[in-house]
Design an enzyme around this catalytic site. Structure first.
Site, mmCIF file in Angstrom:
data_model
loop_
_atom_site.group_PDB
_atom_site.id
_atom_site.type_symbol
_atom_site.label_atom_id
_atom_site.label_comp_id
_atom_site.label_asym_id
_atom_site.label_seq_id
_atom_site.Cartn_x
_atom_site.Cartn_y
_atom_site.Cartn_z
ATOM 1 C CG ASN A 71 -4.972 -3.459 18.090
ATOM 2 O OD1 ASN A 71 -3.890 -3.667 17.588
ATOM 3 N ND2 ASN A 71 -6.084 -3.993 17.317
ATOM 4 N NE ARG A 106 -2.766 -7.495 11.334
ATOM 5 C CZ ARG A 106 -3.633 -6.451 11.163
ATOM 6 N NH1 ARG A 106 -3.208 -4.984 10.724
ATOM 7 N NH2 ARG A 106 -4.634 -6.429 11.937
ATOM 8 C CG ASP A 107 -3.522 -3.888 14.125
ATOM 9 O OD1 ASP A 107 -2.962 -2.944 13.435
ATOM 10 O OD2 ASP A 107 -4.813 -3.648 14.366
ATOM 11 C CG HIS A 165 -9.891 -4.837 15.167
ATOM 12 N ND1 HIS A 165 -8.767 -5.734 14.936
ATOM 13 C CD2 HIS A 165 -9.144 -3.691 15.065
ATOM 14 C CE1 HIS A 165 -7.612 -5.432 14.576
ATOM 15 N NE2 HIS A 165 -7.660 -4.031 14.658
ATOM 16 C CG HIS A 170 -6.923 0.422 16.603
ATOM 17 N ND1 HIS A 170 -5.562 0.136 16.745
ATOM 18 C CD2 HIS A 170 -7.365 -0.502 15.924
ATOM 19 C CE1 HIS A 170 -5.339 -0.665 15.765
ATOM 20 N NE2 HIS A 170 -6.405 -1.284 15.296
ATOM 21 C CB CYS A 223 -3.936 1.796 11.400
ATOM 22 S SG CYS A 223 -3.998 1.314 9.528
HETATM 23 P P1 HMG Z 1 -0.827 -1.614 -5.250
HETATM 24 O O1 HMG Z 1 0.460 -0.560 -5.218
HETATM 25 O O2 HMG Z 1 -2.130 -0.640 -5.793
HETATM 26 O O3 HMG Z 1 -0.448 -2.831 -5.943
HETATM 27 O O4 HMG Z 1 -0.960 -1.833 -3.831
HETATM 28 P P2 HMG Z 1 -0.223 -3.194 -7.342
HETATM 29 O O5 HMG Z 1 -1.208 -4.294 -7.463
HETATM 30 O O6 HMG Z 1 -0.564 -2.126 -8.283
HETATM 31 O O7 HMG Z 1 1.193 -3.980 -7.384
HETATM 32 C C1 HMG Z 1 2.096 -2.812 -7.276
HETATM 33 C C2 HMG Z 1 3.369 -3.878 -6.803
HETATM 34 O O8 HMG Z 1 3.383 -4.519 -5.603
HETATM 35 C C3 HMG Z 1 3.688 -5.014 -7.879
HETATM 36 O O9 HMG Z 1 5.165 -5.123 -7.834
HETATM 37 C C4 HMG Z 1 2.950 -6.272 -7.289
HETATM 38 O O10 HMG Z 1 3.477 -7.417 -7.570
HETATM 39 C C5 HMG Z 1 3.416 -5.840 -5.736
HETATM 40 P P3 HMG Z 1 6.157 -4.605 -9.192
HETATM 41 O O11 HMG Z 1 5.519 -5.118 -10.355
HETATM 42 O O12 HMG Z 1 5.954 -3.057 -8.872
HETATM 43 O O13 HMG Z 1 7.273 -4.966 -8.762
HETATM 44 N N1 HMG Z 1 2.416 -6.628 -4.925
HETATM 45 C C6 HMG Z 1 2.592 -7.370 -3.834
HETATM 46 N N2 HMG Z 1 3.858 -7.785 -3.259
HETATM 47 C C7 HMG Z 1 3.788 -8.682 -2.178
HETATM 48 N N3 HMG Z 1 2.707 -8.995 -1.717
HETATM 49 C C8 HMG Z 1 1.431 -8.674 -2.301
HETATM 50 C C9 HMG Z 1 1.367 -7.725 -3.350
HETATM 51 N N4 HMG Z 1 0.282 -7.124 -4.081
HETATM 52 C C10 HMG Z 1 0.879 -6.605 -5.004
HETATM 53 N N5 HMG Z 1 0.410 -9.098 -1.596
HETATM 54 C C11 HMG Z 1 -2.064 -3.327 -2.225
HETATM 55 C C12 HMG Z 1 -2.342 -2.496 -3.501
HETATM 56 C C13 HMG Z 1 -3.456 -3.668 -1.722
HETATM 57 C C14 HMG Z 1 -1.212 -4.459 -2.418
HETATM 58 C C15 HMG Z 1 -1.427 -2.234 -1.034
HETATM 59 O O14 HMG Z 1 -2.315 -1.334 -0.811
HETATM 60 C C16 HMG Z 1 -1.280 -2.979 0.263
HETATM 61 O O15 HMG Z 1 -0.636 -3.888 0.455
HETATM 62 N N6 HMG Z 1 -2.291 -2.638 1.375
HETATM 63 C C17 HMG Z 1 -2.147 -2.899 2.645
HETATM 64 C C18 HMG Z 1 -1.721 -2.037 3.544
HETATM 65 C C19 HMG Z 1 -1.601 -2.807 4.917
HETATM 66 O O16 HMG Z 1 -0.959 -3.631 5.128
HETATM 67 N N7 HMG Z 1 -2.201 -2.046 5.870
HETATM 68 C C20 HMG Z 1 -2.342 -2.427 7.053
HETATM 69 C C21 HMG Z 1 -3.233 -3.546 7.436
HETATM 70 S S1 HMG Z 1 -5.017 -3.385 7.675
HETATM 71 C C22 HMG Z 1 -5.158 -2.794 9.131
HETATM 72 O O17 HMG Z 1 -4.258 -2.568 9.948
HETATM 73 C C23 HMG Z 1 -6.465 -2.575 9.645
HETATM 74 C C24 HMG Z 1 -6.962 -3.671 10.627
HETATM 75 O O18 HMG Z 1 -6.079 -3.804 11.689
HETATM 76 C C25 HMG Z 1 -8.380 -3.474 10.933
HETATM 77 C C26 HMG Z 1 -8.546 -1.979 11.603
HETATM 78 O O19 HMG Z 1 -8.004 -1.746 12.684
HETATM 79 O O20 HMG Z 1 -9.061 -1.113 10.697
HETATM 80 C C27 HMG Z 1 -6.897 -4.929 9.731
HETATM 81 MG MG MG Z 2 -6.409 -2.713 13.720
#
Ligand code: HMG
Ligand code: MG
Length: 322
Positions: free
Chosen positions: A272, A14-15, A230, A232, A263
């Site tokens: 990581n 994933r990450d 966690h 990086h 990220c």
């Molecule tokens: P948004 O654009 O504000 O969402 O995103 P929305 O609620 O306004 O929806 C927009 C559209 O997306 C809609 O579709 C929803 O249905 C769809 P439309 O009507 O336009 O056709 N939608 C989805 N589709 C599939 N799956 C979903 C989903 N939700 C809404 N779950 C949102 C808000 C939170 C979804 C967005 O900001 C997002 O996906 N963020 C995550 C980004 C991400 O994956 N980041 C990386 C992971 S975190 C990380 O790596 C950190 C970590 O490793 C720890 C660290 O190191 O810090 C964990």
């Molecule tokens: Mg991470």
């Protein structure tokens, strides 16, 4: 967990992969997970239920979940497969697949299940990162947690929380307030998260600031047994900070085979800490992980080749050169 046992959460699939520009086939992802399942790992992050327009590389997560339910890779131990969900829609998508397959989440420790399904949700310690990563404020992101935890509990799905940018933020700099991180961690636990992984997203953390953060978490009443770290490795401090965490009593650490990753919302952040490097350090300190370092090293080399990138694990390279 006994005092000398560390649980490693492998986040490579994933990450590690989410930021790869080149599209990676479903087969390669499944092969990676299948290989990892045979190393002694007990927790593997397998994907995330996020919109493809935000993180295109994770678009095959539904297929991964289906496959792991129907035909889990052979493993000598029980494995928890974990999926990131940013909002209730992500969890609903996951639950839909589980229901369609007639699957239950399984429960950890119950020998009836060879695999269990878990989720992770995430919050950030700074407003700027929260906006970039989840398009909402910190307070709004915590509100999103409530329905996720409620549905997860109903389905007996274990919940992990993340607190990003705990030791530095790409927008607000290195000095993120430890008390803020502790507040959010405590809130996630109060809301029902079973464990919280405190993340140094940018790798800006140093040993003294890691210690300061851990003291703030303890002072806020957070038990080490509820915490994971966690790191990086962008600044090469992940192992030093790991030792600080270990001395403080933390026994769960996240890492990524071959040091894969980065990220999408943290410019310049590299992967990581490599699982091979983490395992080597932990074993050198007399800790047990249950992980086969040679096997892990072969996987790090294999996946690096698959992705056409350099192997970022020094221990992995050294182990294979022996
Ligand atoms: P948004 O654009 O504000 O969402 O995103 P929305 O609620 O306004 O929806 C927009 C559209 O997306 C809609 O579709 C929803 O249905 C769809 P439309 O009507 O336009 O056709 N939608 C989805 N589709 C599939 N799956 C979903 C989903 N939700 C809404 N779950 C949102 C808000 C939170 C979804 C967005 O900001 C997002 O996906 N963020 C995550 C980004 C991400 O994956 N980041 C990386 C992971 S975190 C990380 O790596 C950190 C970590 O490793 C720890 C660290 O190191 O810090 C964990
Ligand atoms: Mg991470």
């Amino acid at each position: 967990l006994t005092a000398d046992h560390v649980r490693i959460v492998e986040v490579g699939p994933r990450d590690g992969l989410q930021n790869e520009k080149k599209s990676i086939s479903l087969e390669t992802k499944l092969e990676l997970i299948s290989k990892l399942a045979k190393t002694g790992l007990t927790t593997i992050e397998a994907g995330s239920f996020v919109p493809a327009k935000w993180v295109p590389q994770m678009a095959s997560t539904s297929e991964i979940l289906q496959h792991l339910i129907k035909k889990p890779p052979h493993s000598d131990n029980q494995i928890a497969y974990n999926y990131l969900v940013p909002n209730i829609k992500g969890l609903e998508d996951l639950v839909k697949i589980m229901d369609a397959e007639g699957a239950t989440a399984g429960s950890k420790g119950d020998p009836e299940f060879s695999t269990t399904t878990e989720i992770s949700l995430f919050a950030a310690a700074t407003e700027a990162f929260s906006k970039a990563n989840t398009n909402c404020t910190i307070a709004e992101s915590l509100e999103r947690v409530r329905p996720i935890v409620a549905l997860a509990k109903e389905k007996h799905i274990r919940v992990r929380g993340y607190v990003s940018v705990a030791l530095g933020c790409p927008y607000e700099g290195p000095n993120v307030a430890p008390s803020k991180v502790a507040d959010i961690t405590a809130t996630l636990l109060e809301m029902g998260a079973d464990e919280v992984s405190v993340a140094d997203t940018t790798g800006m953390g140093t040993a003294p600031r890691t210690l300061e953060l851990l003291k703030a978490l303890s002072a806020a009443g957070i038990a080490n047994s509820d915490l994971a770290l966690h790191f990086h490795d962008t600044y090469g401090q992940a192992l030093v900070n790991t030792v600080v965490g270990l001395e403080h009593g933390v026994r769960i650490f996240d890492s990524s085979v071959g040091g894969l990753g980065g990220c999408p919302y943290s410019k310049g952040a590299t992967g990581n800490v490599a699982t091979e490097d983490l395992v080597h350090t932990l074993h050198s300190l007399g800790m047990h992980t249950g992980i086969d370092l040679e096997e892990m090293s072969r996987i790090g080399s294999w996946i690096s080749d698959q992705l056409g990138r350099a192997n970022d694990s020094r221990v992995g390279k050294a182990t294979l050169a022996r």
